[in-house]
Design an enzyme around this catalytic site. Structure first.
Site, short mmCIF file in Angstrom:
data_model
loop_
_atom_site.label_atom_id
_atom_site.label_comp_id
_atom_site.label_asym_id
_atom_site.label_seq_id
_atom_site.Cartn_x
_atom_site.Cartn_y
_atom_site.Cartn_z
N THR A 176 40.76 36.12 42.20
CA THR A 176 40.90 35.85 40.51
C THR A 176 39.87 36.04 40.87
O THR A 176 38.81 35.35 40.88
CB THR A 176 42.00 34.73 40.07
N ALA A 177 38.92 36.60 38.36
CA ALA A 177 38.00 35.74 38.60
C ALA A 177 37.83 34.90 37.58
O ALA A 177 38.53 35.70 36.01
CB ALA A 177 37.14 36.91 38.50
#
Length: 525
Positions: free
Chosen positions: A339-340
Site C-alpha cells: 500500500t502507499a
C-alpha cells in the site's frame, strides 16, 4: 535516516517516495491547494511506486476543507463485475491471487482523483497530473523498494507486465532510469479527456477488450457503471481529539475500536516501549480484529453494526476482558500488505489524508493490453464460501484494508497519519497516535521508534508477533513468557510497514515524519 521532524510554517507533504512528495510541494508552490497537491502525489506514486500502487488500483481519502470546517470521506474502491460470480471459480478453493482472473474489481482510483479535484481543487486535472506524466514518459531513478519487490514478485508478472518491469527478463538496478511510455500515454488521455475517458471512453474500451480476449471478467458496462462516493466519516473521541476513519467497506473502524479500549488505561503509568505498552496494544487490536472478521464486507450487502462496535460501554467490556499477564489465543486470516499512504496540509488549513493500493505487490501481475496499467487483485480477497460474510457476489465491494486516519483538536486537523501494510495498518496507526498524544513524540520520532505487527502472513501457519530488533531484550522475553509467539525481525524492517505522519501544533507549524524503512520524504514550506 531522518532523526528529527521536518517543520513547515505553511505547508507539509509526506509520502513513501521523495519524488511524489516533491510533486505535491511543487503543486502547492504553483498555486494549488492541498487537494490539488494530494492528487498530484497520488498520481506520481502511481508512476514511481508501481509495485505498491497504480492507476489500476483503489484509493480512500479523508479530506478537511477549512472553508467548510468539516471532515469528509471518499470511498474510491471498485466493485466486482456484474458477471463475476462464485460459479466462475467452480471446483477451485479460492479466487486466484494472480493473473487475469484475479482482476475482478473495477479500479477506483482515477474516479477518486476526479472527485477530489472537482469538489475542492483549484487547478485542472491536467495540471496536477503533469508531474506523473513527466516521470512516466521521461523516467525516474528506480527505487530500492521497487528493486526488492521486483526480485520478490517478478515471477508473478504476465508477459506484458514483464516487458515493462523486467525489461529483457532482468530486474533493473536500483537507481537506473525506469520509463513507462504506455502508462504515460494513458495518463495523458486521462488528463485531456477527464474521468470519463477511463470509465466510458478509450481506456475503458482498451481494458475491457483485453479482459475479454484474455479470459477475464470485467466488461465495459462494469467500468461505465463505476462510481465512488462521498461518505460521512466514522469517528470516536479520544483524549481531547476526534479521530476519523473511512467507514466500511474499509477496516478503519478497527482502529477506533482499539482506541476506545485503550481509553480505559492510564498511559501515564505505562512507560513507552515497555512490555505493558506493547502487550496492551496487541491485545486491544486482537479484539478489534475478531469483530472485524465477523462483520466487515460491503455494507450494501450486509448491515455492519457500527453503533455497537464503536459504543464506549462495549469498549469497556472488551477492556475488562484483557489479561495484562497473558496473551489471548486468537486467529485471523492474512489480508495482504502492499500500500502507499500520504498526506498533505496547505497554508489555508486544508488537509488530506489518503491511501492507495494494488493489494499485492504489482497487484494481479497483469498489465491491460497496451495501456501500461497494472490491474489490482483486491477482489481475490472475496470468499467463495456462500456463507462467508465477505462472499463473492456481482457488483460488490470487498472487505478493504485501506484506512487513512485524521485526528482533529477543537474541530481542526491535529494529526494526519497512516501506513502501508494490510493487517499492520490499524496496528501502526495505534502506535503512532499513542506515541504522539501520550508521550509527546514528534511525527518523525514516532515513526522511527520500534514497531510490531501481529498476525499471519501469506503461507505461514502461525500467528506471530513480529517485533523489530531494537525492542529491549527483556521486553521481548516478557512478551514470549506471556504467550506471544515473538519473532524478532530487522531493526528497521519493511515488514512492519511504511508509516508517515503530520502534526499541526498550536502555532500552526506543520511537522512531518516519513519512514526510514522506505524511499519517502517530508517536505515543508
Amino acid at each position: 535516516m531522518t532523526t528529527g521532524p521536518v517543520i513547515g510554517t505553511k505547508t507539509m507533504v509526506v509520502s513513501p517516495h521523495y519524488l511524489a512528495s516533491a510533486a505535491g510541494a511543487r503543486i502547492l508552490q504553483n498555486g494549488g491547494n492541498a487537494f490539488d497537491a494530494a492528487v498530484a502525489v497520488s498520481a506520481t506514486l502511481a508512476v514511481v511506486y508501481p509495485h505498491m500502487t497504480g492507476l489500476g488500483g483503489d484509493a480512500f481519502w479523508l479530506t478537511y476543507s477549512a472553508g467548510e470546517g468539516r471532515v469528509r470521506a471518499y470511498n474510491g474502491s471498485g466493485r466486482s463485475g456484474y458477471g463475476v460470480r462464485r460459479d466462475c471459480y467452480a471446483g477451485e478453493d479460492a479466487i486466484p491471487r494472480r493473473g487475469v482472473r484475479s482482476a475482478i474489481t473495477v479500479p477506483g482510483m482515477a474516479d477518486s482523483w476526479s472527485a477530489v479535484q472537482r469538489e475542492y481543487g483549484r487547478l485542472t486535472l491536467g495540471e496536477v497530473l503533469e508531474p506523473a506524466i513527466g516521470y512516466a514518459a521521461g523516467g525516474f531513478p528506480l527505487s530500492p523498494d521497487q528493486y526488492g519487490n521486483s526480485v520478490l514478485a517478478g515471477a508473478a508478472l504476465s508477459p506484458a507486465a514483464s516487458a515493462i518491469y523486467l525489461p529483457g527478463g532482468v530486474v533493473p538496478a536500483a537507481g537506473s532510469r525506469f520509463v513507462q511510455k504506455q502508462l504515460a500515454v494513458s495518463l495523458r488521455v486521462l488528463a485531456e479527456g477527464g474521468r470519463d475517458t477511463f470509465y466510458k471512453g478509450k481506456i475503458a474500451d482498451d481494458i475491457s477488450q483485453y479482459m475479454r480476449a484474455s479470459g477475464g471478467y470485467l466488461t465495459r458496462e462494469d467500468f461505465a457503471d463505476h462510481e465512488g462516493n462521498w461518505d460521512e466519516p466514522i469517528s470516536t473521541d479520544y483524549h481531547g481529539h476526534t479521530v476519523y476513519q473511512v467507514p466500511p467497506n474499509s477496516q478503519g473502524f478497527t482502529a477506533l475500536m482499539a482506541l476506545n479500549i485503550l481509553e480505559h488505561y492510564n498511559f501515564g503509568d505505562i512507560p513507552h516501549g515497555s512490555y505493558e505498552y506493547y502487550h496492551l496494544l496487541v491485545e486491544a487490536l486482537k479484539l478489534s480484529f475478531r469483530d472485524r472478521d465477523r462483520v466487515l464486507t460491503d455494507p450494501a450487502f450486509s448491515r455492519i453494526p457500527l453503533e455497537q462496535l464503536l459504543d464506549k460501554q462495549y469498549a469497556e467490556q472488551l477492556a475488562v476482558s484483557i489479561s495484562l499477564a497473558k496473551a489471548a489465543a486468537r486467529g485471523i486470516e492474512p489480508v495482504g500488505r502492499d500500500t502507499a499512504f500520504a498526506a498533505v496540509v496547505d497554508d489555508e488549513g486544508n488537509a488530506v489524508s489518503f491511501i492507495q493500493s494494488l493489494y499485492f505487490e504489482f497487484g494481479s501481475g497483469v498489465v491491460a493490453g497496451n495501456t501500461g496499467i497494472l490491474l489490482q487483485n483486491r477482489g481475490s480477497f472475496f470468499s467463495l464460501d456462500p456463507g462467508h460474510i465477505n462472499t463473492l457476489e456481482p457488483h460488490k465491494r470487498t472487505f478493504h484494508t485501506l484506512m487513512p486516519a485524521m485526528a482533529c483538536r477543537d474541530g481542526k486537523p491535529a494529526y494526519l497519519y497512516g501506513t502501508q501494510g494490510g493487517e499492520g495498518q490499524p496496528q501502526t496507526q495505534s502506535l503512532l497516535l499513542t506515541r504522539m498524544l501520550h508521550y509527546g513524540m514528534d511525527p518523525q520520532t514516532a515513526v522511527n521508534a520500534p514497531r510490531f505487527v501481529w498476525g499471519r502472513t501469506w503461507g505461514e501457519p502461525t500467528q506471530e508477533l513480529k517485533v523489530e530488533g531494537r525492542v529491549a531484550p527483556g521486553v521481548l522475553s516478557q512478551l514470549s513468557e506471556a504467550g506471544h509467539l515473538v519473532r524478532t525481525v530487522g531493526d528497521y524492517d519493511g515488514i512492519v510497514g511504511h508509516a508517515h505522519a503530520i502534526a499541526i501544533d498550536g502555532n500552526g507549524y506543520r511537522s512531518g515524519g516519513t519512514d526510514p524503512r522506505c524511499d519517502g520524504a517530508a517536505i515543508g514550506w
